[in-house]
Scaffold this active site. Structure first.
Site, PDB file in Angstrom:
ATOM      1  CB  ALA A 139      52.019  12.553  10.203  1.00 38.30           C
ATOM      2  CB  THR A 154      43.927   0.445   7.745  1.00 33.78           C
ATOM      3  OG1 THR A 154      43.578   1.209   6.590  1.00 33.78           O
ATOM      4  CG2 THR A 154      44.171  -0.989   7.358  1.00 33.78           C
ATOM      5  CE  LYS A 209      59.365  13.105   6.739  1.00 38.56           C
ATOM      6  NZ  LYS A 209      58.220  13.468   7.578  1.00 38.56           N
TER       7      LYS A 209
HETATM    8  P1  ATR Z   1      51.801  10.494   6.620  1.00 35.81           P
HETATM    9  O1  ATR Z   1      53.253  10.159   6.585  1.00 35.81           O
HETATM   10  O2  ATR Z   1      51.482  11.903   6.211  1.00 35.81           O
HETATM   11  O3  ATR Z   1      51.173  10.136   7.932  1.00 35.81           O
HETATM   12  P2  ATR Z   1      50.692   8.106   5.465  1.00 35.81           P
HETATM   13  O4  ATR Z   1      51.724   7.285   6.175  1.00 35.81           O
HETATM   14  O5  ATR Z   1      50.340   7.758   4.069  1.00 35.81           O
HETATM   15  O6  ATR Z   1      51.115   9.618   5.450  1.00 35.81           O
HETATM   16  O7  ATR Z   1      49.350   8.098   6.383  1.00 35.81           O
HETATM   17  C1  ATR Z   1      48.181   8.719   5.990  1.00 35.81           C
HETATM   18  C2  ATR Z   1      47.128   8.568   7.094  1.00 35.81           C
HETATM   19  O8  ATR Z   1      45.905   9.123   6.601  1.00 35.81           O
HETATM   20  C3  ATR Z   1      46.821   7.130   7.451  1.00 35.81           C
HETATM   21  O9  ATR Z   1      46.432   7.066   8.806  1.00 35.81           O
HETATM   22  C4  ATR Z   1      45.639   6.808   6.511  1.00 35.81           C
HETATM   23  O10 ATR Z   1      44.807   5.775   6.969  1.00 35.81           O
HETATM   24  P3  ATR Z   1      45.103   4.237   6.581  1.00 35.81           P
HETATM   25  O11 ATR Z   1      46.140   3.757   7.533  1.00 35.81           O
HETATM   26  O12 ATR Z   1      43.811   3.556   6.733  1.00 35.81           O
HETATM   27  O13 ATR Z   1      45.592   4.259   5.140  1.00 35.81           O
HETATM   28  C5  ATR Z   1      44.897   8.128   6.596  1.00 35.81           C
HETATM   29  N1  ATR Z   1      44.007   8.312   5.433  1.00 35.81           N
HETATM   30  C6  ATR Z   1      44.376   8.663   4.175  1.00 35.81           C
HETATM   31  N2  ATR Z   1      43.272   8.776   3.382  1.00 35.81           N
HETATM   32  C7  ATR Z   1      42.207   8.489   4.160  1.00 35.81           C
HETATM   33  C8  ATR Z   1      40.799   8.438   3.941  1.00 35.81           C
HETATM   34  N3  ATR Z   1      40.261   8.730   2.743  1.00 35.81           N
HETATM   35  N4  ATR Z   1      40.002   8.122   4.976  1.00 35.81           N
HETATM   36  C9  ATR Z   1      40.516   7.843   6.198  1.00 35.81           C
HETATM   37  N5  ATR Z   1      41.841   7.873   6.478  1.00 35.81           N
HETATM   38  C10 ATR Z   1      42.679   8.183   5.483  1.00 35.81           C
END
Ligand code: ATR
Length: 280
Positions: free
Chosen positions: A135, A157, A71
């Site tokens: 997203a 985070t 993307k």
């Molecule tokens: P996408 O493009 O689908 O948004 P991504 O960029 O990998 O995928 O983002 C995933 C989101 O889900 C992030 O906000 C991530 O939080 P972090 O920034 O802390 O990584 C969140 N996320 C994924 N697994 C998680 C978990 N177990 N608990 C809390 N947040 C989670």
């Protein structure tokens, strides 16, 4: 289907693409609208991205979709990028206009459109967005364009959330707050719309929930962009609080329909959209 030399070709490229629902969605719309077009998905590895785009130019495709992990990288191979896609820094839909490849991002606008279709008002509302990944970024920007009163970003985070907060503040004047998913210090009674863009609650961990909706008002709007499962634990809790809910299929259909509009330059019939909801 009548495939001939005039058939317009559309593609999805990404890696992996095994689970995508886009071919089913787009081919249904093409067929239902009597359009001589075909949509196919191909796995394209990182090293082959430029060659794939060159190939699309050579055979003069109608357009294509781009998914993870291309993307961002695809942008440098395109001729023009929409303001929205530029702001988000990611393209998921490309239109071929007389040989010129123009990139758009329909994820956030799709989500916003699906809410508008159900008469949900975003202007002057207080929005809580869970997640600050790709997203989260697209959704926050599209919501921002609707002039909410405030956006609160909650992300596991904080450093990643900081980046998103900073870029929203660059584009918009409303208040942007940041916190982690404990939501400590949030005036929950003040939130009108909650949108989950994290992957928490997605198959195979469908028993998890990014936050609890306890202390939020009953009857607010809750949107979870996850579509597997269709009813996440978050949506289940929201239904128990008489909330208006949206799921990942609402977003998937809306962004796909928006892509078709870009490619064909016309609205998809209401009848086609109704049929789509029956299939998905
Ligand atoms: P996408 O493009 O689908 O948004 P991504 O960029 O990998 O995928 O983002 C995933 C989101 O889900 C992030 O906000 C991530 O939080 P972090 O920034 O802390 O990584 C969140 N996320 C994924 N697994 C998680 C978990 N177990 N608990 C809390 N947040 C989670």
């Amino acid at each position: 289907m009548n495939i001939d030399w005039q058939t317009k070709l559309y593609f999805l490229i990404g890696d992996p693409v095994e689970k995508t629902l886009s071919p089913k969605l787009q081919n249904f719309i093409f067929k239902d609208g009597g359009t001589n077009s075909l949509y196919m998905a191909f796995k394209v590895e990182d090293k082959d991205l430029e060659k794939a785009i060159d190939g699309f130019r050579a055979i003069n495709v109608g357009g294509f979709n781009v998914t993870i992990p291309h993307k961002q990288k695809v942008m440098k191979y395109l001729d023009e990028i929409s303001d929205e896609a530029k702001a988000i820094g990611a393209v998921n839909t490309v239109n071929n206009v007389n040989g010129k490849l123009i990139g758009y991002n329909t994820d956030g606008p799709g989500l916003v459109q699906s809410m508008k279709n159900e008469c949900v008002n975003i202007k002057d509302k207080n929005i809580l967005i869970l997640g600050a990944g790709g997203a989260g970024l697209g959704v926050s920007y599209a919501i921002g364009l609707e002039e909410p009163n405030s956006i609160t970003i909650a992300n596991r985070t904080l450093e990643k959330g900081e980046k998103l907060k900073y870029s929203l503040e660059k584009y918009f004047n409303f208040e942007v707050k940041l916190m982690d998913l404990s939501l400590k210090g949030l005036d929950k009674g003040n939130i009108d719309i909650v949108i989950n863009t994290t992957s928490v609650g997605m198959y195979p961990k469908e028993d998890e929930k990014p936050i609890s909706l306890q202390s939020f008002r009953n009857g607010i709007v809750v949107y979870d962009i996850i579509y597997k499962p269709l009813k996440t634990k978050l949506i289940e809790e929201a239904e128990g609080k008489s909330c208006k809910t949206f799921n990942g299929v609402d977003m998937l259909l809306a962004q796909g329909i928006m892509g078709q509009k870009i490619w064909r330059g016309e609205e998809i019939s209401k009848d086609s959209i109704r049929k789509l909801y029956d299939i998905f």
